[in-house]
Write a protein that holds these residues in place. Structure first.
Motif, PDB file in Angstrom:
ATOM      1  N   LYS A 186      -4.958  56.269 -20.341  1.00  0.00           N
ATOM      2  CA  LYS A 186      -5.576  55.215 -20.796  1.00  0.00           C
ATOM      3  C   LYS A 186      -5.962  55.391 -22.216  1.00  0.00           C
ATOM      4  O   LYS A 186      -5.612  54.554 -23.154  1.00  0.00           O
ATOM      5  N   SER A 187      -6.722  56.660 -22.710  1.00  0.00           N
ATOM      6  CA  SER A 187      -7.042  56.763 -23.725  1.00  0.00           C
ATOM      7  C   SER A 187      -7.167  58.321 -24.068  1.00  0.00           C
ATOM      8  O   SER A 187      -7.043  59.097 -23.139  1.00  0.00           O
ATOM      9  N   ILE A 188      -6.975  58.881 -25.273  1.00  0.00           N
ATOM     10  CA  ILE A 188      -6.789  60.147 -25.703  1.00  0.00           C
ATOM     11  C   ILE A 188      -8.266  60.459 -26.328  1.00  0.00           C
ATOM     12  O   ILE A 188      -8.716  59.863 -27.351  1.00  0.00           O
ATOM     13  N   ASP A 189      -9.050  61.276 -25.752  1.00  0.00           N
ATOM     14  CA  ASP A 189     -10.387  61.211 -26.464  1.00  0.00           C
ATOM     15  C   ASP A 189     -10.407  62.459 -27.600  1.00  0.00           C
ATOM     16  O   ASP A 189      -9.406  62.846 -28.172  1.00  0.00           O
ATOM     17  N   VAL A 190     -11.642  62.189 -28.221  1.00  0.00           N
ATOM     18  CA  VAL A 190     -11.811  62.816 -29.573  1.00  0.00           C
ATOM     19  C   VAL A 190     -11.397  64.301 -29.816  1.00  0.00           C
ATOM     20  O   VAL A 190     -10.823  64.489 -30.779  1.00  0.00           O
ATOM     21  N   HIS A 191     -11.780  65.059 -28.795  1.00  0.00           N
ATOM     22  CA  HIS A 191     -11.310  66.609 -28.650  1.00  0.00           C
ATOM     23  C   HIS A 191     -10.036  66.816 -28.184  1.00  0.00           C
ATOM     24  O   HIS A 191      -9.570  67.978 -28.423  1.00  0.00           O
ATOM     25  N   GLU A 192      -9.420  65.947 -27.577  1.00  0.00           N
ATOM     26  CA  GLU A 192      -8.214  66.070 -26.845  1.00  0.00           C
ATOM     27  C   GLU A 192      -6.914  66.429 -27.838  1.00  0.00           C
ATOM     28  O   GLU A 192      -6.841  65.774 -29.158  1.00  0.00           O
ATOM     29  N   ARG A 193      -6.164  67.488 -27.504  1.00  0.00           N
ATOM     30  CA  ARG A 193      -5.182  67.873 -28.462  1.00  0.00           C
ATOM     31  C   ARG A 193      -3.571  67.627 -27.837  1.00  0.00           C
ATOM     32  O   ARG A 193      -3.537  68.262 -26.570  1.00  0.00           O
ATOM     33  N   LEU A 194      -2.879  66.975 -28.186  1.00  0.00           N
ATOM     34  CA  LEU A 194      -1.515  66.444 -27.563  1.00  0.00           C
ATOM     35  C   LEU A 194      -0.655  67.400 -28.135  1.00  0.00           C
ATOM     36  O   LEU A 194      -0.693  68.203 -29.037  1.00  0.00           O
ATOM     37  N   PRO A 195       0.550  67.603 -27.577  1.00  0.00           N
ATOM     38  CA  PRO A 195       1.694  68.545 -27.850  1.00  0.00           C
ATOM     39  C   PRO A 195       2.086  68.115 -29.351  1.00  0.00           C
ATOM     40  O   PRO A 195       1.989  66.627 -29.740  1.00  0.00           O
ATOM     41  N   PHE A 196       2.416  68.963 -30.194  1.00  0.00           N
ATOM     42  CA  PHE A 196       2.449  68.717 -31.574  1.00  0.00           C
ATOM     43  C   PHE A 196       3.708  67.735 -31.801  1.00  0.00           C
ATOM     44  O   PHE A 196       3.363  66.963 -32.580  1.00  0.00           O
ATOM     45  N   PHE A 197       4.704  67.559 -30.972  1.00  0.00           N
ATOM     46  CA  PHE A 197       5.804  66.705 -31.379  1.00  0.00           C
ATOM     47  C   PHE A 197       5.456  65.224 -30.843  1.00  0.00           C
ATOM     48  O   PHE A 197       6.081  64.395 -31.234  1.00  0.00           O
ATOM     49  N   GLN A 198       4.193  65.294 -30.121  1.00  0.00           N
ATOM     50  CA  GLN A 198       3.647  63.662 -29.735  1.00  0.00           C
ATOM     51  C   GLN A 198       2.653  63.396 -31.104  1.00  0.00           C
ATOM     52  O   GLN A 198       2.568  62.294 -31.313  1.00  0.00           O
ATOM     53  N   MET A 199       2.085  64.547 -31.540  1.00  0.00           N
ATOM     54  CA  MET A 199       0.987  64.222 -32.773  1.00  0.00           C
ATOM     55  C   MET A 199       1.750  63.935 -34.113  1.00  0.00           C
ATOM     56  O   MET A 199       1.135  63.166 -34.798  1.00  0.00           O
ATOM     57  N   VAL A 200       2.816  64.384 -34.122  1.00  0.00           N
ATOM     58  CA  VAL A 200       3.719  63.952 -35.499  1.00  0.00           C
ATOM     59  C   VAL A 200       3.750  62.355 -35.850  1.00  0.00           C
ATOM     60  O   VAL A 200       3.369  62.037 -36.686  1.00  0.00           O
ATOM     61  N   PRO A 201       4.372  61.766 -34.699  1.00  0.00           N
ATOM     62  CA  PRO A 201       4.395  60.075 -34.992  1.00  0.00           C
ATOM     63  C   PRO A 201       2.831  59.739 -35.134  1.00  0.00           C
ATOM     64  O   PRO A 201       2.937  58.527 -35.796  1.00  0.00           O
ATOM     65  N   LEU A 202       2.144  60.331 -34.236  1.00  0.00           N
ATOM     66  CA  LEU A 202       0.746  59.543 -34.479  1.00  0.00           C
ATOM     67  C   LEU A 202       0.223  59.643 -35.890  1.00  0.00           C
ATOM     68  O   LEU A 202      -0.619  58.974 -36.409  1.00  0.00           O
TER      69      LEU A 202
END
Length: 418
Positions: A3-19
């Motif tokens: 539902k949500s990604i919290d402040v300290h959570e780190r997603l996989p790099f290739f998901q973080m790029v478009p974000l």
């Protein structure tokens, strides 16, 4: 996708790029507009925006997912100082503003934050958040080409803005999985492609730009005359900072006033502003556009914000990439901004509803009414070189009313109803 990604959570790099790109696009227009209007370098503004964001994240211990960009509050004073003394002296004034932030942060660290609960109850907080969102609404409508008496659906800019808005809304409501957290990016890309097909994009600036190059850095100079013209703006931007941190707290479900503390957020903002002036960029401020992105996507990860800051720094050394992003038509950003700014205002309404504010109580009604009227109406008061207006003025007046209006009014009404 959760539902949500919290402040300290780190997603996989290739998901973080478009974000991260989503946040980059959201802040780009406003961040480069300030230097364009003041005669400073857009590339330097991108560099100081990205590095300033990383500095802020470090000072706040990675607990506040705020993106920092060029502050609109300094456009008028920088222009005035530049005309009278030169741009380097305007930068010197901006550097002093950051130091003022640090001084205020020091006093807050000594006095604690308990006083904030009395000074900023939900009726004030919620109303200020609404003002922040709706105060930006005219900007979004103007960018979308929907302001004025002769707005026609046949106008290409209007079509681009409405198409972008439609895609963004559909993406926010209908998309599932990872697509559900990048509706703003999807809206911008779709709107850009639509604009290209309608012949509304000029690629000349891209073909003329170099692939690599250093930003045009500029060192600050100092004079008392310039400092006295710019330093008072710190009072305005500090009030804006309070409002932005309130919005972030409500959206993420955290209390950033207490953890990491308002002293740290102010210090981070101040150091980032002084850092920006040191290199030749306009002072920084937390950005409502990026707050809106987080509110819609429910991705609050400070890692994503940090990645957006890194992207901005890299972009400042790639003139061709900077030029390509600058070709995004204003109506595209206007269509997206209508969603972003509206979400901020809605967060204020949620604050009022969830806190159970009783508007049959005259004291609450009056406080909200004055805050909303002054803020949305764009009221302003000046005294010499100092000027306070809009959201900052409404925040100051709302805080004073809450402190000065006797609570006996509230108690008398409650007894009368019983």
């Amino acid at each position: 996708m959760r539902k949500s990604i919290d402040v300290h959570e780190r997603l996989p790099f290739f998901q973080m790029v478009p974000l991260g790109l989503q946040h980059l696009f959201a802040m780009f227009g406003a961040t480069v507009l300030v230097p364009i209007l003041t005669g400073l370098s857009p590339a330097v503004a991108l560099f100081t925006s990205g590095t300033g964001t990383l500095i802020f994240i470090f000072i706040t211990q990675g607990k506040v997912p705020a993106y920092l960009g060029s502050s609109f509050a300094f456009i008028a004073p920088i222009t005035a100082v530049a005309a009278a003394h030169g741009l380097p002296y305007a930068l010197g004034g901006g550097l002093i503003v950051g130091i003022i932030y640090g001084i205020v942060a020091f006093f807050i660290s000594r006095a604690g934050t308990g006083w904030l609960d009395r000074m900023l109850p939900p009726v004030v907080i919620g109303s200020i958040i609404i003002v922040i969102g709706l105060g930006l609404a005219p900007t979004a409508v103007s960018m979308a080409g929907l302001a004025g008496d002769n707005v026609s659906i046949a106008n290409v800019n209007v079509q681009i803005a409405l198409f972008t808005l439609l895609v963004t809304v559909i993406g926010s409501v209908v998309f599932k999985g990872f697509l559900a957290v990048i509706p703003i990016l999807i809206g911008i890309v779709a709107g850009y492609i639509f604009a290209v097909l309608r012949g509304a994009v000029d690629f000349t600036v891209v073909s003329e730009a170099a692939w690599f190059g250093l930003p045009n850095f500029m060192l600050p100079k100092f004079s008392w005359a310039a400092i006295t013209m710019i330093a008072p703006v710190a009072l305005v931007t500090i009030a804006e900072h309070l409002g932005d941190v309130l919005v972030l707290s409500k959206i993420t479900g955290r209390d950033f006033y207490k953890n990491p503390g308002l002293a740290r957020t102010l210090l981070g903002d101040g150091i980032a502003s002084s850092w920006a002036a040191l290199w030749g960029g306009p002072p920084n401020t937390t950005y409502g556009e990026n707050v809106g992105v987080m509110a819609i996507t429910k991705v609050y990860s400070v890692w994503v914000i940090g990645l957006a800051g890194i992207f901005a720094v890299l972009l400042s050394f790639i003139p061709k990439a900077e030029a390509l992003i600058s070709t995004i038509p204003e109506p595209v950003m206007g269509g997206v901004s209508m969603v972003l700014f509206g979400v901020i205002a809605s967060s204020g309404l949620r604050t009022l509803v969830e806190s159970g504010i009783d508007y049959s109580n005259k004291r609450n009604l009056i406080i909200s009414s004055v805050i909303l009227t002054l803020g949305i109406g764009g009221a302003g008061i000046s005294a010499g070189a100092f000027k306070i207006q809009g959201m900052a003025l409404s925040a100051v007046v709302g805080i004073l009313m809450n402190l000065l209006l006797p609570r006996s009014i509230e108690n008398q009404e409650q007894r009368a109803r019983n």
